[in-house]
Design a protein around this motif. Structure first.
Motif, PDB file in Angstrom:
ATOM      1  N   UNK A   1     -46.785 -10.818  41.894  1.00 62.14           N
ATOM      2  CA  UNK A   1     -47.377  -9.481  41.863  1.00 62.14           C
ATOM      3  C   UNK A   1     -46.268  -8.511  41.494  1.00 62.14           C
ATOM      4  N   UNK A   2     -46.445  -7.817  40.370  1.00 66.83           N
ATOM      5  CA  UNK A   2     -45.408  -6.884  39.980  1.00 66.83           C
ATOM      6  C   UNK A   2     -45.638  -6.268  38.622  1.00 66.83           C
ATOM      7  N   UNK A   3     -44.587  -5.634  38.129  1.00 65.64           N
ATOM      8  CA  UNK A   3     -44.640  -4.903  36.871  1.00 65.64           C
ATOM      9  C   UNK A   3     -44.249  -5.804  35.704  1.00 65.64           C
ATOM     10  N   UNK A   4     -45.034  -5.701  34.635  1.00 61.89           N
ATOM     11  CA  UNK A   4     -44.787  -6.466  33.424  1.00 61.89           C
ATOM     12  C   UNK A   4     -44.408  -5.484  32.316  1.00 61.89           C
TER      13      UNK A   4
ATOM     14  N   UNK B   1     -42.942  -9.492  43.358  1.00 64.23           N
ATOM     15  CA  UNK B   1     -42.822 -10.421  44.484  1.00 64.23           C
ATOM     16  C   UNK B   1     -43.586 -11.707  44.196  1.00 64.23           C
ATOM     17  N   UNK B   2     -42.921 -12.809  44.491  1.00 58.89           N
ATOM     18  CA  UNK B   2     -43.467 -14.146  44.298  1.00 58.89           C
ATOM     19  C   UNK B   2     -44.298 -14.545  45.511  1.00 58.89           C
ATOM     20  N   UNK B   3     -45.435 -15.198  45.267  1.00 55.80           N
ATOM     21  CA  UNK B   3     -46.257 -15.714  46.359  1.00 55.80           C
ATOM     22  C   UNK B   3     -45.577 -16.947  46.934  1.00 55.80           C
TER      23      UNK B   3
ATOM     24  N   UNK C   1     -40.933 -12.972  48.199  1.00 56.20           N
ATOM     25  CA  UNK C   1     -39.590 -13.027  47.605  1.00 56.20           C
ATOM     26  C   UNK C   1     -39.532 -12.183  46.346  1.00 56.20           C
ATOM     27  N   UNK C   2     -38.588 -11.229  46.327  1.00 53.94           N
ATOM     28  CA  UNK C   2     -38.398 -10.383  45.152  1.00 53.94           C
ATOM     29  C   UNK C   2     -37.850 -11.198  43.987  1.00 53.94           C
ATOM     30  N   UNK C   3     -38.432 -10.967  42.809  1.00 52.82           N
ATOM     31  CA  UNK C   3     -37.978 -11.652  41.601  1.00 52.82           C
ATOM     32  C   UNK C   3     -37.929 -10.655  40.449  1.00 52.82           C
ATOM     33  N   UNK C   4     -37.053 -10.915  39.521  1.00 51.10           N
ATOM     34  CA  UNK C   4     -36.995 -10.198  38.259  1.00 51.10           C
ATOM     35  C   UNK C   4     -36.648 -11.260  37.223  1.00 51.10           C
ATOM     36  N   UNK C   5     -37.635 -11.635  36.429  1.00 52.51           N
ATOM     37  CA  UNK C   5     -37.477 -12.777  35.533  1.00 52.51           C
ATOM     38  C   UNK C   5     -37.979 -12.463  34.128  1.00 52.51           C
TER      39      UNK C   5
ATOM     40  N   UNK D   1     -45.603  -1.951  31.484  1.00 53.04           N
ATOM     41  CA  UNK D   1     -45.308  -1.070  32.604  1.00 53.04           C
ATOM     42  C   UNK D   1     -46.382  -1.060  33.681  1.00 53.04           C
ATOM     43  N   UNK D   2     -47.471  -1.779  33.463  1.00 49.00           N
ATOM     44  CA  UNK D   2     -48.553  -1.836  34.452  1.00 49.00           C
ATOM     45  C   UNK D   2     -48.234  -2.901  35.494  1.00 49.00           C
ATOM     46  N   UNK D   3     -48.863  -2.749  36.646  1.00 50.80           N
ATOM     47  CA  UNK D   3     -48.703  -3.718  37.727  1.00 50.80           C
ATOM     48  C   UNK D   3     -49.845  -4.732  37.668  1.00 50.80           C
ATOM     49  N   UNK D   4     -49.457  -6.003  37.701  1.00 48.60           N
ATOM     50  CA  UNK D   4     -50.410  -7.105  37.621  1.00 48.60           C
ATOM     51  C   UNK D   4     -50.131  -8.127  38.707  1.00 48.60           C
ATOM     52  N   UNK D   5     -51.127  -8.932  38.993  1.00 43.37           N
ATOM     53  CA  UNK D   5     -50.934 -10.196  39.695  1.00 43.37           C
ATOM     54  C   UNK D   5     -51.090 -11.238  38.594  1.00 43.37           C
ATOM     55  N   UNK D   6     -49.998 -11.962  38.323  1.00 45.31           N
ATOM     56  CA  UNK D   6     -50.008 -12.913  37.214  1.00 45.31           C
ATOM     57  C   UNK D   6     -49.870 -14.343  37.716  1.00 45.31           C
ATOM     58  N   UNK D   7     -50.505 -15.238  36.994  1.00 43.89           N
ATOM     59  CA  UNK D   7     -50.354 -16.671  37.195  1.00 43.89           C
ATOM     60  C   UNK D   7     -49.530 -17.135  36.002  1.00 43.89           C
TER      61      UNK D   7
END
Length: 173
Positions: free
Chosen positions: A56-59, A90-92, A99-103, A122-128
């Motif tokens: 869950x985060x910004x893309x 943040x990673x599920x 857990x904070x991630x920047x990848x 720049x939008x916030x998504x929950x991504x798989x």
């Protein structure tokens, strides 16, 4: 009425409602999309032999790289466009997005003729994000994809699925 507007929600990563498009140019062509939501993506990932990371985060990415349908030949759109991106959030893990991630990631935008998936930088998504070797891939197609607007409802659906609670797909199984 221009029925292509039915596919505008795909540009935000939101689940699509059932929609049928017909194009009058040449032989009739149609695209039908079944409902697709976060629970569908979760179940797909959970039942896949591939590894998915739920974040869950910004893309962020260069939106000018998104494929565009050409007005003179709308079917002359590339079937797959790969766009480099940065995903921060943040990673599920366990029971929470913790857990904070920047990848680095790659967005794979699939097109079916003139209909393409898409997202907003720049939008916030929950991504798989599918793990392919060292690469994280987020797929966006004309009928939805694997990124959903990061709302409390979307997070709740994903967390309920992850915790073994009700996980009701939008698409009947």
């Amino acid at each position: 009425m221009d029925l292509r507007a039915c596919f505008r929600p795909a540009r935000t990563g939101a689940a699509l409602t059932a929609c049928i498009l017909a194009v009058a140019a040449g032989p009739a062509a149609a695209l039908s999309c079944l409902p697709w939501g976060p629970a569908d993506a979760y179940l797909h990932a959970a039942n896949s032999d591939r590894v998915y990371n739920v974040i869950a985060g910004e893309l962020k990415f260069d939106e000018s790289l998104l494929p565009q349908s050409h007005s003179d030949n709308p079917n002359d759109t590339p079937p797959l466009t790969r766009i480099p991106a940065q995903l921060s959030g943040k990673l599920l893990e366990g029971k929470y997005f913790s857990r904070r991630v920047s990848v680095s990631a790659v967005i794979e935008v699939e097109c079916l003729g003139p209909w393409c998936g898409g997202m907003k930088s720049g939008a916030d998504y929950v991504v798989f994000a599918e793990q392919r070797g060292q690469e994280l891939v987020v797929r966006a197609n004309a009928c939805g994809g694997f990124a959903f607007d990061d709302t409390s409802t979307v997070r709740r659906q994903v967390l309920d699925c992850h915790r073994g609670k009700a996980c009701e797909p939008a698409q009947p199984r």
